[in-house]
Write a protein that holds these residues in place. Structure first.
Motif, PDB file in Angstrom:
ATOM      1  N   ALA A 127      58.086   8.566  60.100  1.00 42.92           N
ATOM      2  CA  ALA A 127      59.321   9.055  59.936  1.00 42.92           C
ATOM      3  C   ALA A 127      60.063   9.243  59.021  1.00 42.92           C
ATOM      4  CB  ALA A 127      60.535   7.541  60.446  1.00 42.92           C
ATOM      5  N   ALA A 128      60.136   9.146  57.366  1.00 38.86           N
ATOM      6  CA  ALA A 128      60.585   9.867  56.889  1.00 38.86           C
ATOM      7  C   ALA A 128      60.189  11.118  56.250  1.00 38.86           C
ATOM      8  CB  ALA A 128      60.559   8.788  55.473  1.00 38.86           C
ATOM      9  N   SER A 129      58.911  10.850  56.967  1.00 36.66           N
ATOM     10  CA  SER A 129      58.448  12.995  56.703  1.00 36.66           C
ATOM     11  C   SER A 129      58.392  13.650  57.910  1.00 36.66           C
ATOM     12  CB  SER A 129      57.073  12.354  56.232  1.00 36.66           C
ATOM     13  OG  SER A 129      55.999  13.300  55.937  1.00 36.66           O
ATOM     14  N   LEU A 130      58.503  13.100  58.655  1.00 38.50           N
ATOM     15  CA  LEU A 130      59.196  13.672  59.766  1.00 38.50           C
ATOM     16  C   LEU A 130      60.960  13.974  59.706  1.00 38.50           C
ATOM     17  CD1 LEU A 130      57.585  12.432  63.082  1.00 38.50           C
ATOM     18  CD2 LEU A 130      56.567  14.128  61.822  1.00 38.50           C
ATOM     19  N   ALA A 131      61.795  13.380  59.210  1.00 43.39           N
ATOM     20  CA  ALA A 131      62.978  13.540  58.552  1.00 43.39           C
ATOM     21  C   ALA A 131      62.736  14.670  57.221  1.00 43.39           C
ATOM     22  CB  ALA A 131      63.358  12.477  58.562  1.00 43.39           C
ATOM     23  N   GLN A 132      61.507  14.449  56.954  1.00 39.65           N
ATOM     24  CA  GLN A 132      62.044  15.472  55.638  1.00 39.65           C
ATOM     25  C   GLN A 132      61.889  16.735  56.197  1.00 39.65           C
ATOM     26  OE1 GLN A 132      59.521  15.843  52.349  1.00 39.65           O
ATOM     27  NE2 GLN A 132      60.873  14.552  51.520  1.00 39.65           N
ATOM     28  N   ILE A 133      61.032  16.896  56.600  1.00 35.25           N
ATOM     29  CA  ILE A 133      61.088  18.298  58.253  1.00 35.25           C
ATOM     30  C   ILE A 133      61.525  19.010  57.916  1.00 35.25           C
ATOM     31  CG2 ILE A 133      59.073  19.826  59.868  1.00 35.25           C
ATOM     32  CD1 ILE A 133      56.355  17.644  59.125  1.00 35.25           C
ATOM     33  N   ARG A 134      62.784  18.228  59.038  1.00 39.20           N
ATOM     34  CA  ARG A 134      63.372  18.581  60.108  1.00 39.20           C
ATOM     35  C   ARG A 134      64.584  19.252  58.638  1.00 39.20           C
ATOM     36  NH1 ARG A 134      62.203  14.306  63.685  1.00 39.20           N
ATOM     37  NH2 ARG A 134      61.832  15.035  65.670  1.00 39.20           N
ATOM     38  N   GLN A 135      65.028  18.404  57.665  1.00 38.83           N
ATOM     39  CA  GLN A 135      65.903  18.795  56.338  1.00 38.83           C
ATOM     40  C   GLN A 135      65.755  19.903  56.419  1.00 38.83           C
ATOM     41  OE1 GLN A 135      64.808  15.086  54.009  1.00 38.83           O
ATOM     42  NE2 GLN A 135      66.717  13.702  55.336  1.00 38.83           N
ATOM     43  N   VAL A 136      64.533  20.253  55.660  1.00 37.68           N
ATOM     44  CA  VAL A 136      63.756  21.769  54.906  1.00 37.68           C
ATOM     45  C   VAL A 136      64.104  22.969  56.241  1.00 37.68           C
ATOM     46  CG1 VAL A 136      62.546  22.926  54.611  1.00 37.68           C
ATOM     47  CG2 VAL A 136      62.140  20.014  53.386  1.00 37.68           C
ATOM     48  N   ALA A 137      63.761  22.121  57.247  1.00 36.65           N
ATOM     49  CA  ALA A 137      63.989  23.114  58.017  1.00 36.65           C
ATOM     50  C   ALA A 137      65.852  24.429  58.208  1.00 36.65           C
ATOM     51  CB  ALA A 137      63.366  23.172  59.613  1.00 36.65           C
ATOM     52  N   ARG A 138      65.909  22.726  58.203  1.00 38.46           N
ATOM     53  CA  ARG A 138      67.588  23.021  58.823  1.00 38.46           C
ATOM     54  C   ARG A 138      68.491  23.859  57.125  1.00 38.46           C
ATOM     55  NH1 ARG A 138      68.316  17.658  60.522  1.00 38.46           N
ATOM     56  NH2 ARG A 138      68.767  17.079  58.175  1.00 38.46           N
ATOM     57  N   LEU A 139      67.684  23.480  55.953  1.00 37.09           N
ATOM     58  CA  LEU A 139      68.096  24.419  54.937  1.00 37.09           C
ATOM     59  C   LEU A 139      67.857  25.470  55.099  1.00 37.09           C
ATOM     60  CD1 LEU A 139      67.464  21.725  51.972  1.00 37.09           C
ATOM     61  CD2 LEU A 139      69.472  22.522  53.118  1.00 37.09           C
ATOM     62  N   LEU A 140      66.277  26.017  56.100  1.00 40.72           N
ATOM     63  CA  LEU A 140      66.082  27.391  55.610  1.00 40.72           C
ATOM     64  C   LEU A 140      66.183  27.962  56.574  1.00 40.72           C
ATOM     65  CD1 LEU A 140      62.134  26.609  54.680  1.00 40.72           C
ATOM     66  CD2 LEU A 140      63.794  27.744  53.028  1.00 40.72           C
ATOM     67  N   GLY A 141      66.967  27.912  58.227  1.00 39.54           N
ATOM     68  CA  GLY A 141      67.921  28.736  58.811  1.00 39.54           C
ATOM     69  C   GLY A 141      66.966  28.307  59.924  1.00 39.54           C
ATOM     70  N   GLN A 142      65.961  27.231  60.161  1.00 43.23           N
ATOM     71  CA  GLN A 142      64.272  27.674  60.533  1.00 43.23           C
ATOM     72  C   GLN A 142      64.010  26.425  61.487  1.00 43.23           C
ATOM     73  OE1 GLN A 142      62.802  30.071  60.930  1.00 43.23           O
ATOM     74  NE2 GLN A 142      62.855  31.508  59.332  1.00 43.23           N
ATOM     75  N   THR A 143      65.155  26.002  62.537  1.00 42.50           N
ATOM     76  CA  THR A 143      64.963  24.850  62.980  1.00 42.50           C
ATOM     77  C   THR A 143      63.970  24.536  63.667  1.00 42.50           C
ATOM     78  OG1 THR A 143      66.920  25.075  64.445  1.00 42.50           O
ATOM     79  CG2 THR A 143      67.116  23.449  62.152  1.00 42.50           C
ATOM     80  N   VAL A 144      63.858  25.890  65.203  1.00 38.92           N
ATOM     81  CA  VAL A 144      62.991  26.023  65.729  1.00 38.92           C
ATOM     82  C   VAL A 144      61.047  25.535  64.879  1.00 38.92           C
ATOM     83  CG1 VAL A 144      62.072  27.580  67.364  1.00 38.92           C
ATOM     84  CG2 VAL A 144      65.027  27.607  67.028  1.00 38.92           C
ATOM     85  N   ARG A 145      61.061  25.967  64.139  1.00 42.94           N
ATOM     86  CA  ARG A 145      60.208  26.315  63.595  1.00 42.94           C
ATOM     87  C   ARG A 145      59.718  24.765  62.847  1.00 42.94           C
ATOM     88  NH1 ARG A 145      57.560  31.610  62.041  1.00 42.94           N
ATOM     89  NH2 ARG A 145      56.936  30.551  60.115  1.00 42.94           N
ATOM     90  N   GLY A 146      60.845  24.476  62.318  1.00 42.80           N
ATOM     91  CA  GLY A 146      60.216  23.344  62.013  1.00 42.80           C
ATOM     92  C   GLY A 146      60.045  21.677  62.836  1.00 42.80           C
ATOM     93  N   GLU A 147      60.759  21.872  64.663  1.00 46.12           N
ATOM     94  CA  GLU A 147      60.290  21.004  65.553  1.00 46.12           C
ATOM     95  C   GLU A 147      58.792  21.372  65.935  1.00 46.12           C
ATOM     96  OE1 GLU A 147      61.943  18.631  66.590  1.00 46.12           O
ATOM     97  OE2 GLU A 147      63.394  19.064  64.641  1.00 46.12           O
ATOM     98  N   ALA A 148      58.570  22.428  65.881  1.00 49.68           N
ATOM     99  CA  ALA A 148      57.066  23.302  66.154  1.00 49.68           C
ATOM    100  C   ALA A 148      55.694  22.213  65.327  1.00 49.68           C
ATOM    101  CB  ALA A 148      56.618  24.184  66.276  1.00 49.68           C
ATOM    102  N   VAL A 149      56.697  22.213  64.095  1.00 47.23           N
ATOM    103  CA  VAL A 149      55.607  21.595  63.140  1.00 47.23           C
ATOM    104  C   VAL A 149      55.480  19.874  63.500  1.00 47.23           C
ATOM    105  CG1 VAL A 149      55.056  21.053  60.888  1.00 47.23           C
ATOM    106  CG2 VAL A 149      55.965  23.102  61.174  1.00 47.23           C
TER     107      VAL A 149
END
Length: 288
Positions: A127-149
């Motif tokens: 769960a924490a790992s998935l949350a970290q992906i979402r955090q990075v994705a938000r910082l990069l302006g890539q939330t769609v790509r983050g959700e796909a991962v």
């Protein structure tokens, strides 16, 4: 909340920590920062999968090491650094992703130079790992790509799960020098999710540590998820993995491959980890 710190622009901002992430940015992160640098092997993988290629300025040198990273082939044409401040500054980054394991001297230099950074912890759960992906994705302006991962990881976990009610196989992950993962680690959770019972504790192991070869011989688990010696001349630490004594108990314990590059990172690495553990379980059941 910590003490105020001056940002790149010189405006006063506050360093905040949310879900293990610490930002040293002035206000909100740019919608899509360019020239992003990673200073951690696990963040390498998240950055590679979430960012557009043109956003990535550099990964760590580990990204090209087949023993240490799942990116070894894919990252061959991406610049790397050895995490020194000089290398990072020369890249003129818009954002630097770091972890608590990043070199303190580099972290301090970037802070003095007011280069935007984001600090991440080391996830100990899926769960924490998935949350970290979402955090990075938000910082990069890539939330769609983050959700796909995230969706790919969740699908891999479902595919690797054993049938309901299936008995668990006792196992330990055994790497060079007998290094193993115990309870409370991300590896431990992945073992449980894929139908194994991590019995590292019965050898006296806490979260991380070394299990002696003699302990394995005296009380073998059903499955030894072993690393593979490095190519070329193996070190003494590697040789424990090919010790003849392990072969002598093959009637009691089945050995299956678990590459060292899968041991330390979550994020997209969990896709390969889940597949490797599911394959190991199938092999053991077929051989039974």
């Amino acid at each position: 909340m910590a003490e105020p710190a001056r940002s790149v622009s010189g405006r006063l901002t506050r360093r905040t920590a949310v879900g293990g992430l610490v930002l040293g940015l002035a206000g909100a992160a740019p919608a899509r920062p360019q020239r992003v640098v990673s200073l951690n092997p696990c963040l390498d993988v998240i950055l590679f999968h979430v960012a557009e290629r043109r956003q990535i300025a550099a990964l760590t040198h580990y990204a090209r090491d087949a023993q240490a990273s799942t990116l070894a082939q894919a990252a061959r044409d991406i610049p790397i650094t050895y995490e020194t401040a000089e290398e990072v500054v020369a890249l003129r980054p818009g954002l630097v992703l770091m972890s608590e394991h990043s070199a303190p001297a580099t972290r301090q230099a970037l802070a003095r130079l007011r280069i935007p950074t984001a600090m991440f912890d080391v996830p100990q759960t899926v769960a924490a790992s998935l949350a970290q992906i979402r955090q990075v994705a938000r910082l990069l302006g890539q939330t769609v790509r983050g959700e796909a991962v995230v969706a790919r990881i969740e699908a891999a976990l479902v595919a690797a799960a054993p049938p309901p009610g299936a008995p668990k196989l006792t196992a330990i992950v055994y790497q060079p020098n007998g290094f193993a993962a115990g309870a409370g680690t991300l590896t431990d959770e992945m073992l449980r999710r894929t139908g194994f019972e991590n019995v590292a504790a019965r050898y006296g192991l806490g979260r991380w540590g070394n299990i002696g070869l003699e302990q394995i011989i005296a009380d073998p688990p059903q499955v030894l998820l072993a690393g593979q010696p490095a190519p070329g001349a193996p070190t003494w630490a590697d040789r424990v993995l090919s010790h003849p004594a392990l072969t002598r108990i093959s009637d009691k314990m089945q050995r299956e491959a678990f590459p060292q590059r899968l041991l330390y990172c979550g994020g997209p690495v969990l896709i390969e980890t889940a597949a490797a553990l599911a394959a190991a379980r199938r092999n053991v059941l077929r051989a039974a």
